[in-house]
Enzyme design. Sequence first.
Site, PDB file in Angstrom:
ATOM      1  N   THR A  65       0.830  -1.200   0.000  1.00 50.66           N
ATOM      2  CA  THR A  65       0.000   0.000   0.000  1.00 50.66           C
ATOM      3  C   THR A  65       0.866   1.252   0.000  1.00 50.66           C
ATOM      4  O   THR A  65       2.102   1.167  -0.099  1.00 50.66           O
ATOM      5  CB  THR A  65      -1.028  -0.053   1.173  1.00 50.66           C
ATOM      6  N   LYS A  69       3.504   1.351  -3.711  1.00 59.19           N
ATOM      7  CA  LYS A  69       2.892   0.620  -4.830  1.00 59.19           C
ATOM      8  C   LYS A  69       3.649   0.743  -6.157  1.00 59.19           C
ATOM      9  O   LYS A  69       3.638  -0.185  -6.958  1.00 59.19           O
ATOM     10  CB  LYS A  69       1.452   1.092  -5.041  1.00 59.19           C
ATOM     11  N   ASP A 105      -6.540  -4.299  -7.461  1.00 62.17           N
ATOM     12  CA  ASP A 105      -7.534  -3.210  -7.378  1.00 62.17           C
ATOM     13  C   ASP A 105      -8.434  -3.239  -8.624  1.00 62.17           C
ATOM     14  O   ASP A 105      -9.615  -2.900  -8.550  1.00 62.17           O
ATOM     15  CB  ASP A 105      -6.852  -1.834  -7.287  1.00 62.17           C
ATOM     16  N   GLY A 129      -9.455  12.785  -9.339  1.00 61.57           N
ATOM     17  CA  GLY A 129      -8.160  12.299  -8.853  1.00 61.57           C
ATOM     18  C   GLY A 129      -7.391  11.581  -9.950  1.00 61.57           C
ATOM     19  O   GLY A 129      -7.982  11.103 -10.935  1.00 61.57           O
ATOM     20  N   ARG A 155      -6.534  18.622  -9.120  1.00 65.54           N
ATOM     21  CA  ARG A 155      -6.225  19.981  -8.656  1.00 65.54           C
ATOM     22  C   ARG A 155      -4.950  20.495  -9.321  1.00 65.54           C
ATOM     23  O   ARG A 155      -4.583  21.652  -9.167  1.00 65.54           O
ATOM     24  CB  ARG A 155      -6.096  19.996  -7.132  1.00 65.54           C
ATOM     25  N   TYR A 230     -13.846   3.730   2.066  1.00 65.24           N
ATOM     26  CA  TYR A 230     -14.696   2.810   2.839  1.00 65.24           C
ATOM     27  C   TYR A 230     -14.719   3.150   4.332  1.00 65.24           C
ATOM     28  O   TYR A 230     -15.405   2.495   5.105  1.00 65.24           O
ATOM     29  CB  TYR A 230     -14.285   1.344   2.618  1.00 65.24           C
TER      30      TYR A 230
HETATM   31  P1  NAP Z   1      -2.932   8.423  -4.218  1.00 66.74           P
HETATM   32  O1  NAP Z   1      -2.198   7.609  -5.207  1.00 66.74           O
HETATM   33  O2  NAP Z   1      -2.215   9.196  -3.189  1.00 66.74           O
HETATM   34  O3  NAP Z   1      -3.861   9.448  -5.084  1.00 66.74           O
HETATM   35  C1  NAP Z   1      -4.705  10.383  -4.461  1.00 66.74           C
HETATM   36  C2  NAP Z   1      -5.276  11.343  -5.514  1.00 66.74           C
HETATM   37  O4  NAP Z   1      -6.161  12.226  -4.824  1.00 66.74           O
HETATM   38  C3  NAP Z   1      -4.242  12.199  -6.214  1.00 66.74           C
HETATM   39  O5  NAP Z   1      -4.684  12.437  -7.519  1.00 66.74           O
HETATM   40  C4  NAP Z   1      -4.284  13.502  -5.410  1.00 66.74           C
HETATM   41  O6  NAP Z   1      -3.973  14.638  -6.156  1.00 66.74           O
HETATM   42  C5  NAP Z   1      -5.760  13.572  -5.072  1.00 66.74           C
HETATM   43  N1  NAP Z   1      -5.963  14.348  -3.848  1.00 66.74           N
HETATM   44  C6  NAP Z   1      -5.441  14.116  -2.627  1.00 66.74           C
HETATM   45  N2  NAP Z   1      -5.865  15.047  -1.749  1.00 66.74           N
HETATM   46  C7  NAP Z   1      -6.655  15.897  -2.459  1.00 66.74           C
HETATM   47  C8  NAP Z   1      -7.383  17.072  -2.137  1.00 66.74           C
HETATM   48  N3  NAP Z   1      -7.381  17.563  -0.899  1.00 66.74           N
HETATM   49  N4  NAP Z   1      -8.094  17.673  -3.108  1.00 66.74           N
HETATM   50  C9  NAP Z   1      -8.101  17.188  -4.367  1.00 66.74           C
HETATM   51  N5  NAP Z   1      -7.424  16.086  -4.742  1.00 66.74           N
HETATM   52  C10 NAP Z   1      -6.726  15.451  -3.802  1.00 66.74           C
HETATM   53  O7  NAP Z   1      -3.990   7.534  -3.414  1.00 66.74           O
HETATM   54  P2  NAP Z   1      -4.777   6.243  -3.947  1.00 66.74           P
HETATM   55  O8  NAP Z   1      -4.005   5.022  -3.654  1.00 66.74           O
HETATM   56  O9  NAP Z   1      -5.226   6.497  -5.334  1.00 66.74           O
HETATM   57  O10 NAP Z   1      -6.034   6.223  -2.945  1.00 66.74           O
HETATM   58  C11 NAP Z   1      -6.993   7.248  -3.019  1.00 66.74           C
HETATM   59  C12 NAP Z   1      -8.236   6.878  -2.213  1.00 66.74           C
HETATM   60  O11 NAP Z   1      -8.824   5.689  -2.713  1.00 66.74           O
HETATM   61  C13 NAP Z   1      -7.933   6.624  -0.728  1.00 66.74           C
HETATM   62  O12 NAP Z   1      -9.014   7.124   0.025  1.00 66.74           O
HETATM   63  C14 NAP Z   1      -7.912   5.107  -0.638  1.00 66.74           C
HETATM   64  O13 NAP Z   1      -8.294   4.623   0.651  1.00 66.74           O
HETATM   65  C15 NAP Z   1      -8.989   4.761  -1.663  1.00 66.74           C
HETATM   66  N6  NAP Z   1      -8.798   3.396  -2.206  1.00 66.74           N
HETATM   67  C16 NAP Z   1      -9.758   2.483  -1.904  1.00 66.74           C
HETATM   68  C17 NAP Z   1      -9.624   1.204  -2.374  1.00 66.74           C
HETATM   69  C18 NAP Z   1     -10.678   0.205  -2.027  1.00 66.74           C
HETATM   70  O14 NAP Z   1     -10.371  -0.986  -2.010  1.00 66.74           O
HETATM   71  N7  NAP Z   1     -11.910   0.624  -1.775  1.00 66.74           N
HETATM   72  C19 NAP Z   1      -8.528   0.829  -3.188  1.00 66.74           C
HETATM   73  C20 NAP Z   1      -7.558   1.813  -3.469  1.00 66.74           C
HETATM   74  C21 NAP Z   1      -7.714   3.094  -2.972  1.00 66.74           C
HETATM   75  P3  NAP Z   1      -2.463  15.170  -6.296  1.00 66.74           P
HETATM   76  O15 NAP Z   1      -1.826  14.210  -7.241  1.00 66.74           O
HETATM   77  O16 NAP Z   1      -2.631  16.536  -6.833  1.00 66.74           O
HETATM   78  O17 NAP Z   1      -1.857  15.110  -4.911  1.00 66.74           O
END
Ligand code: NAP
Length: 288
Positions: A65, A69, A105, A129, A155, A230
């Site tokens: 995680t 990743k 995923d 995102g 953003r 979640y």
């Molecule tokens: P990540 O790689 O860090 O990506 C996060 C994205 O969100 C980036 O595009 C980031 O933009 C954007 N972001 C972060 N804070 C923000 C804000 N305040 N305003 C606007 N955009 C924002 O994270 P990830 O692994 O994709 O995970 C993202 C979410 O999905 C988490 O909540 C995670 O728990 C969830 N998720 C859930 C599952 C599931 O099994 N249900 C699986 C995977 C992920 P920047 O690039 O500009 O920072």
Amino acid sequence: MAIQKMKFGIIGYPVQHSLSPILHTTAFKALDLPHSYEGIEVHPTNLRTKFKNLLENGFSGFNVTIPHKQVIMRLLDERSPEATAIGAVNTVVVRDGATIGHNTDVAGILKSLLPLQDELVGKKVMVLGTGGAAHAVMYCLLKYIHPNLVRVASRTMGRAINFVSEFDKMKGNTVLFKQLSTKENMLRMVERCDLIINTTPVGMSPHLDQSPLGDAVRFRPDQIVMDLIYTPMETTLLRRAREDGARTINGLETLIHQAAEAFKLWTGLEMPVREVREALMRKLAGVQ
Ligand code: NAP
């Protein structure tokens, strides 16, 4: 013949909030398997050394995680086509001394999106995102769902541009737009889209009152809103969508089914989904 005990774990930084240990130990217990699963906190500067140590200690597989990743891909012997296309690994299988990286995923997200496949052909989707989860969402949309159009909001315009260009070869007949996630743009985009998917962590516990679309957003009953978060199971975004009569999908089924895919890769067995869902619901009932 007694089943040989295998060791598994999730590598991340931090990992103490991960639900994967409860999820996989519930599954092992339900199937009477002697295997173990633990959270393994690994600082980014220590990944290579720690990963080597874990392999020497006989681990049979890992979940991976944030923030490892992408970086872990360089340490593996092989990568699945999905992991390569997305550029991220969330599951490692250790087989005959070789390490193989997968991205489950995709399977998890697909479980939520596939039932919508027929009604989404030719429709418009908005993805909020551009991170790891957004890559898996986009891969599923373009490979299996084939919407007419996908609008990607970030953003950071540069990130949206790079993200869209990464999927240029896969896009087929789907039109891809990139957009800056200003308040005005977002509200206009929501009106024009049939499915809205939040892949940002905005609204995740403990920031329960936040929503990636702000307070002024309104939905229609013919729209579908999916949030990969979640914790909580119903974010402010999903509550607003439900109150406006839209269909909502939370991140729980994605979580369960990405884990089921990893479980199958490691053990060759179907994960007992009902028992796992019940254990997670009990755990999440206490999360505000
Ligand atoms: P990540 O790689 O860090 O990506 C996060 C994205 O969100 C980036 O595009 C980031 O933009 C954007 N972001 C972060 N804070 C923000 C804000 N305040 N305003 C606007 N955009 C924002 O994270 P990830 O692994 O994709 O995970 C993202 C979410 O999905 C988490 O909540 C995670 O728990 C969830 N998720 C859930 C599952 C599931 O099994 N249900 C699986 C995977 C992920 P920047 O690039 O500009 O920072």
